[in-house]
Structure formats: C-alpha cells, structure tokens
Write a protein that holds these residues in place. Structure first.
Motif, PDB file in Angstrom:
ATOM      1  N   ASP A 153       0.320  -1.524  -0.248  1.00 42.14           N
ATOM      2  CA  ASP A 153      -0.292  -0.178   0.338  1.00 42.14           C
ATOM      3  C   ASP A 153       0.615   1.380   0.061  1.00 42.14           C
ATOM      4  O   ASP A 153       0.736   2.496  -1.186  1.00 42.14           O
ATOM      5  CB  ASP A 153      -1.014   0.090   1.192  1.00 42.14           C
ATOM      6  CG  ASP A 153      -1.940  -0.662   0.970  1.00 42.14           C
ATOM      7  OD1 ASP A 153      -2.445  -1.557  -0.541  1.00 42.14           O
ATOM      8  OD2 ASP A 153      -3.457  -1.178   1.988  1.00 42.14           O
ATOM      9  N   LYS A 190       1.960   2.040  -3.444  1.00 41.12           N
ATOM     10  CA  LYS A 190       0.988   2.934  -4.485  1.00 41.12           C
ATOM     11  C   LYS A 190       0.483   3.668  -3.991  1.00 41.12           C
ATOM     12  O   LYS A 190       0.659   4.048  -4.642  1.00 41.12           O
ATOM     13  CB  LYS A 190      -0.305   1.430  -3.882  1.00 41.12           C
ATOM     14  CG  LYS A 190      -0.008   0.358  -4.498  1.00 41.12           C
ATOM     15  CD  LYS A 190      -1.680  -0.405  -3.743  1.00 41.12           C
ATOM     16  CE  LYS A 190      -1.505  -2.240  -4.598  1.00 41.12           C
ATOM     17  NZ  LYS A 190      -3.330  -2.721  -4.471  1.00 41.12           N
ATOM     18  N   LYS A 212     -10.745   5.054  -1.855  1.00 43.02           N
ATOM     19  CA  LYS A 212     -10.829   3.899  -2.142  1.00 43.02           C
ATOM     20  C   LYS A 212     -10.027   2.655  -1.396  1.00 43.02           C
ATOM     21  O   LYS A 212     -10.516   1.138  -1.443  1.00 43.02           O
ATOM     22  CB  LYS A 212     -10.192   3.087  -3.313  1.00 43.02           C
ATOM     23  CG  LYS A 212     -11.167   3.759  -4.671  1.00 43.02           C
ATOM     24  CD  LYS A 212     -12.298   3.212  -4.985  1.00 43.02           C
ATOM     25  CE  LYS A 212     -13.464   4.305  -4.887  1.00 43.02           C
ATOM     26  NZ  LYS A 212     -14.663   3.822  -5.970  1.00 43.02           N
ATOM     27  N   THR A 213      -9.511   2.514  -0.559  1.00 42.70           N
ATOM     28  CA  THR A 213      -8.478   1.974   0.628  1.00 42.70           C
ATOM     29  C   THR A 213      -8.589   2.547   1.622  1.00 42.70           C
ATOM     30  O   THR A 213      -8.234   1.034   2.640  1.00 42.70           O
ATOM     31  CB  THR A 213      -6.462   2.184  -0.509  1.00 42.70           C
ATOM     32  OG1 THR A 213      -5.863   3.291   0.606  1.00 42.70           O
ATOM     33  CG2 THR A 213      -6.449   1.145  -1.215  1.00 42.70           C
TER      34      THR A 213
END
Length: 642
Positions: A101, A104, A120-121
């Motif tokens: 993550d 990203k 979104k995460t």
C-alpha cells in the motif's frame, strides 16, 4: 488588479498549517484543525485565479504552458524530494505487510491522484489505520493539482465568460458534496475533487470580485476591525469545536470557507487582526507552509508506527515539531526556493520545463517500482518463517460437491472465512461435505441492516445476502432429505454489540437508524434467535456458535515492533461482555471456545510460544492465522460431533 504581495495571506497560511499539524498531533484544543486544509483551498483558489486574471488583463491571453510550468516549479521539486527521503526511511522503519500500500500511495502521489487511492483503500480520513500512512496528507495536494488542470482549461476556453462557469462550479460541486454526505458516501465527499471544487472556486470568485476594484471601506470600523477579527475568532472556535464525528465537508464547510474569504477581503493594514497576520514569525511560517505541510505528517506517522500507544507524549510532540521545522528549513532553502525562483530554468522554455517534470515523474515511478521489489530492505523483518506464516491464506470451498451423508456449513463474516481451513479439515475427518457461506462484515443474522455511526461506509442490508444463504441450506435439505446438516455460526460478534469500538480503527455499528445501543443489542439478540429457529425449521441437526478470539490493539507484525503482543484476560472479558450476555440466554445451540489456546489465567497472546513452538496465532489484530487453524485441528476435531 495591482500586483501587491500580501503578507497577511502568509499569516493566514501559518494559521492553516499550524491547525493541521496540531490536529494530527492529537492536541485537545485542535481536534477540528483539519479545517486548515479548507483554508488552504480558499487561499489557493484565490491566488491562482488572481494570477490568471492578471495575465489575461495584461496580455489579453492565457498560456497553458506558462501556467503548468509555474505549477510544476512550485509543487513538484519539494514533492520529489520529500517522497525520496520518506521512502528511504520507510524501507527501514515501515512494516512489511503495509509496503504494498505504501508504494501504491507513492505512485498515486507522484501522478497527482493520491485522493483517489486513499478514497478507495482506507475506512476514512479519521479512521485509525490512516494515521500511520505517511503519505495520506497528499490527498489535498492531489485535489489542488486536479483543480489546477480543470481551472486552467476553464479560463483557456472561456476567458471572457469565466464568471458564469465559476458560479456554476460552486453550485454543482456543493450540491454534489451534500449528495455524497446524504447518501453516506463520506470518503467520496471528503477526498473527491468534484466535491471540493466549490471551496477553491469560492476563492476564485473572490479574486474576480476584487479585480480592478479595490475595497473602499477603509473608514468603516465594522468592516476593517470587527469582521476580520470576528472571522478569525469563529475560525478558531471551529478548530476547537469540530471533531472526527462532525458531518464534514458539506454545509458545515461553508463556515471555514466563508470565514477565510472574509479575512482575505476585509483585512487591511490598519486592522487589529493584521497585527497577528503580519507578525514576522507568522509570515515566515506562512512562507514555509508548503514544506511544513509536506514534512509534518510522515514524521508523525513514523513515530506512531513505532509507538506502543496511539497517543504521543508531550516530549515526543516537542521533538516532532523541532524535527519538522528543521527539515522544513532545510528543504525550503535548498529545494523549494532554488527550484521555484532560481536561474536554473532560464535556459528552458515553458514547454521544455513541463516535459522535464513529466520525465521526472516517469523516472520516479520506474525507480519506485524497482525499489518496491527489493526484498532486502523490508521483507522478512520479523524472520522469514514468521513472515511466511503471517502471509499464508486459505480459501475454503464455497460450493457443495455432494458425496457424503453429512454436510458441515461454516456461515459468517471474515472471521468465519479465516477458520475455513479448520472446519474444512474437520468435515473431511468426519466424512462430511463442506461449504463456506459468508462475506466481509456480514454476520450470519437475518432481518438486520447495519448502520455506521460515522457514515464512512454505506449502510448495508444484511438480510438480502443471508436470505440467499438460507435458501441454499433449504434447497440442499429438500434435495437430500436423508442427509444431516451441521451449521457453525461465526463472526466478529463483539464488533456488532460493543458500546465502543474495540479497535480505534473501527466504525461504531448499530442495527437501527436511531443509533440507539440498547435497541441495537436487542435487535441483535432477536435476529440471532430468529436465525437459529429458521435453521431448525429447515431441519439442521446441529447448530454451533464459534466464540470469538481476543482482539488486540495492533497488527501481529506491528505488535512485535511495539513489544505489545498481549492483553490482560480482563480486557478480553470486557470485549465479550455484551455478546456473552446475549449468548447466555440461547437454546438449541452448542458453543465452541478457542480462548484456551490464546489465553492463560493472566493474559491473551497473539503469538503461541513454548519450548518447542513459536508461531503467530493471528495474521493481523483479530483474524486467526492458518497456522493457528492447523495447530488446534488435532485437539478440536474429537470435540465436534457431527
């Protein structure tokens, strides 16, 4: 519009950035300090629009190349530098299970889409896990970068008619923000550029209003003295009074937005507020506000990652502030100013400058992908064997392949899913077919709808999914009336009954729209009894309830870093108190207890450890590991009579 540099706006920037920093440090009087970002939005909209309008007024044209070159020089050198430094530190201080993550987030931050990634995460801007994501604050930079693209194109194509589009942007964006909140899409409302444009556009509207029209109220006491001072005071009250549960943005965001506009518009050299805003110290902080904003959050995140508690001591807070200001001073003088104002760019045209930065973005992406693949830095930080066991997953069968006279069904949420290995093996050992039915955050309860107090997630109707599961069981019984069925109900029970979320990372859950705890627990009990009765009506012979394992404050990997991999037994009993009250009155069910494997008389543990074995019983803070499933299988199998 005269080109006059306003020191008071730097002072306003200082107020904004200090509010944000002190909010992230969790200081009591600044629990609404997140509105500092809204102040920044208005200031940015005002200054960008002012610069565009000045260029149009002087040249009767607007150059996109010039605009983007200026933006790149202003923003990206510092972004690149901070990302490089933070990534180096992450490789040594970050957590292996969070590295995917993190890289990203680096990628999306470089591209200017960090807000899309975090939307979104994460469970929300105020959710616990987000506090330890070093690049979370890049969401607001991404919003501004996306706004710059939209705004520049608007003025490029509609130089003469820009006012109507400014007003339309404000109206549509605000309506969209309210719609997202009303439909419980808080992440969409908070992170999306389309729900934030109205705040930046309000700053743009102010720039349009003041174009060639200098405010003429120097002799009006209320305008010069009272309005700017009162606006600053009310802004301070908002910083104190707002908190993580405030319905924000939306209508309440009008307050910091309008107050910022009032301060920019009404503040004069002779205003009382100007004494604060043009204070030398405030101006210096304001001039460095961009670098301060970039540095403060990663530093706080790294301290939280390596802290045994979610709160920092005052000594640590003091050290963080000193370190933040020191790094800010360093990057301000050696990166931000030279790349923004230095002579380096004189030999390049604006199109070339834009292409240089785009190439730099591409290079950073390539290097980031390469570094993220290097195991040496961050893999096996806990030891290769333990790291492998943490990452191991097992996905149980989700369809029935009839072949035996018995069927064992595991039904529940993600906690049930992670016991798939155990019960599938137990089914095989007892000559039974096996089926897992479940979904994340969907307990095996009929006639219920989940409501989230913070409305970070849309309320969910559990009944639709669970009625489908019930139909599957009923259909199997109709097709195989001679076969016996056993059902194990498993869930994160305490998550659905606790007065307060057990983990600071969780949203508070209710089963009624009134958010009434007593009614919610009663509905939980009624639903559980109803589910059991309907299973019995279908012809299910054995109904088991799997009691929940203890929950811990930290991820299994993080607890090793913080040396906090255990909790007192009393804490586990507190977690389960309300749900056990419900369970104590149930009939026609058998209970499966696993806490004897995770707890002794004093404590409960995330790791199993004796002279022979040492393995993680969890893969995070509350889900069992596959290794734990394997460990208890041999002991539990004889106890479960199917």
């Amino acid at each position: 519009m005269s080109k006059v540099y306003r020191n008071d706006i730097d002072g306003l920037r200082a107020i904004a950035v200090l509010s944000v920093i002190l909010f992230h440090l969790k200081l009591t009087f600044f629990k609404g300090g997140f509105i500092g970002v809204d102040v920044f939005f208005v200031i940015s909209g005002y200054l960008i629009t002012k610069n565009i309008l000045e260029q149009i007024a002087e040249t009767n044209s607007f150059s996109l190349w010039d605009f983007y070159a200026r933006r790149f020089k202003r923003l990206f050198p510092s972004i690149f530098f901070v990302l490089i430094v933070i990534t180096i530190f992450w490789l040594y201080l970050g957590l292996p299970h969070e590295s995917i993550d993190y890289f990203k987030s680096v990628k999306y931050s470089v591209l200017g889409f960090a807000n899309f990634f975090f939307k979104k995460t994460i469970g929300g801007y105020f959710a616990g896990p987000s506090e330890e994501m070093p690049l979370l604050h890049f969401w607001s930079l991404a919003v501004e970068e996306q706004f710059y693209v939209y705004w520049s194109l608007l003025f490029y194509f509609f130089k003469k008619n820009h006012l109507r589009f400014i007003l339309l942007s404000i109206l549509l964006s605000f309506i969209l923000s309210e719609y997202y909140l009303m439909s419980a899409q808080v992440n969409e409302a908070f992170f999306s550029v389309q729900s934030r444009i109205w705040q930046l556009a309000c700053g743009g509207l102010l720039a349009h209003i003041t174009l060639n029209k200098k405010p003429s109220f120097e002799n009006h006491f209320w305008c010069v003295q009272i309005i700017p001072l009162a606006s600053a005071i009310i802004l301070g009250i908002c910083v104190y009074a707002f908190d993580r549960l405030t319905r924000f943005p939306g209508a309440l965001a009008i307050l910091p937005t309008c107050l910022t506009i009032f301060i920019i518009y009404f503040n004069q050299k002779t205003s009382w507020l100007n004494i604060l805003l043009e204070n030398k110290c405030m101006v210096l902080i304001g001039q460095r506000s961009y670098s301060l904003y970039l540095w403060h959050y990663p530093i706080i995140a790294f301290f939280l990652i390596n802290s045994a508690t979610p709160h920092l001591s005052y000594v640590t807070i003091g050290f963080i502030l000193v370190l933040t200001f020191a790094l800010t001073e360093f990057s301000f003088h050696l990166v931000e100013k030279p790349f923004r104002y230095g002579q380096f760019w004189e030999k390049y045209t604006n199109p070339q400058i834009v292409k240089i930065f785009l190439s730099g973005m591409l290079l950073m992406l390539i290097v980031g992908v390469f570094v993220s693949k290097i195991d040496f830095f961050y893999k096996n930080k806990y030891g290769s064997e333990i790291d492998t066991k943490i990452n191991e997953r097992y996905r149980a069968k989700t369809n029935i392949v009839p072949g035996n006279k018995k069927l064992l069904i595991l039904w529940g949420d993600s906690h049930a899913r992670e016991f798939g290995y155990l019960f599938e093996k137990m089914a095989t050992a007892s000559d039974s077919d096996f089926l897992f039915m479940g979904k994340r955050e969907t307990p095996p309860l009929l006639d219920l709808k989940i409501f989230f107090e913070q409305r970070v997630t849309v309320s969910k109707n559990l009944n639709i999914r669970n009625l489908e599961n019930l139909k599957i069981i009923k259909k199997y019984k109709e097709d195989h009336p001679e076969n016996s069925i056993s059902v194990v109900l498993s869930a994160r029970w305490s998550h659905y009954t606790s007065i307060q979320p057990i983990s600071p990372f969780d949203e508070k859950i209710f089963f009624n729209a009134k958010f009434n705890q007593e009614e919610s627990i009663q509905q939980f009990k009624t639903s559980l009894i109803s589910t059991i009765n309907k299973l019995m009506e279908i012809g299910v012979q054995n109904i088991f309830i799997l009691n929940q394992l203890p929950e811990f404050p930290y991820h299994i990997g993080k607890c090793k870093l913080k040396n906090a991999c255990q909790i007192p037994v009393e804490e586990y009993e507190r977690q389960q108190f309300l749900v056990q009250q419900v369970f104590s009155n149930l009939e026609n069910v058998k209970f499966i207890d696993l806490d004897r494997y995770t707890c002794d008389v004093k404590n409960c543990y995330q790791f199993y450890q004796n002279n022979l074995e040492n393995f993680p019983m969890y893969f995070d803070d509350d889900h069992p590991s596959v290794e734990f499933n394997k460990f208890i299988f041999s002991e539990l199998a004889p106890e479960l009579k199917l």
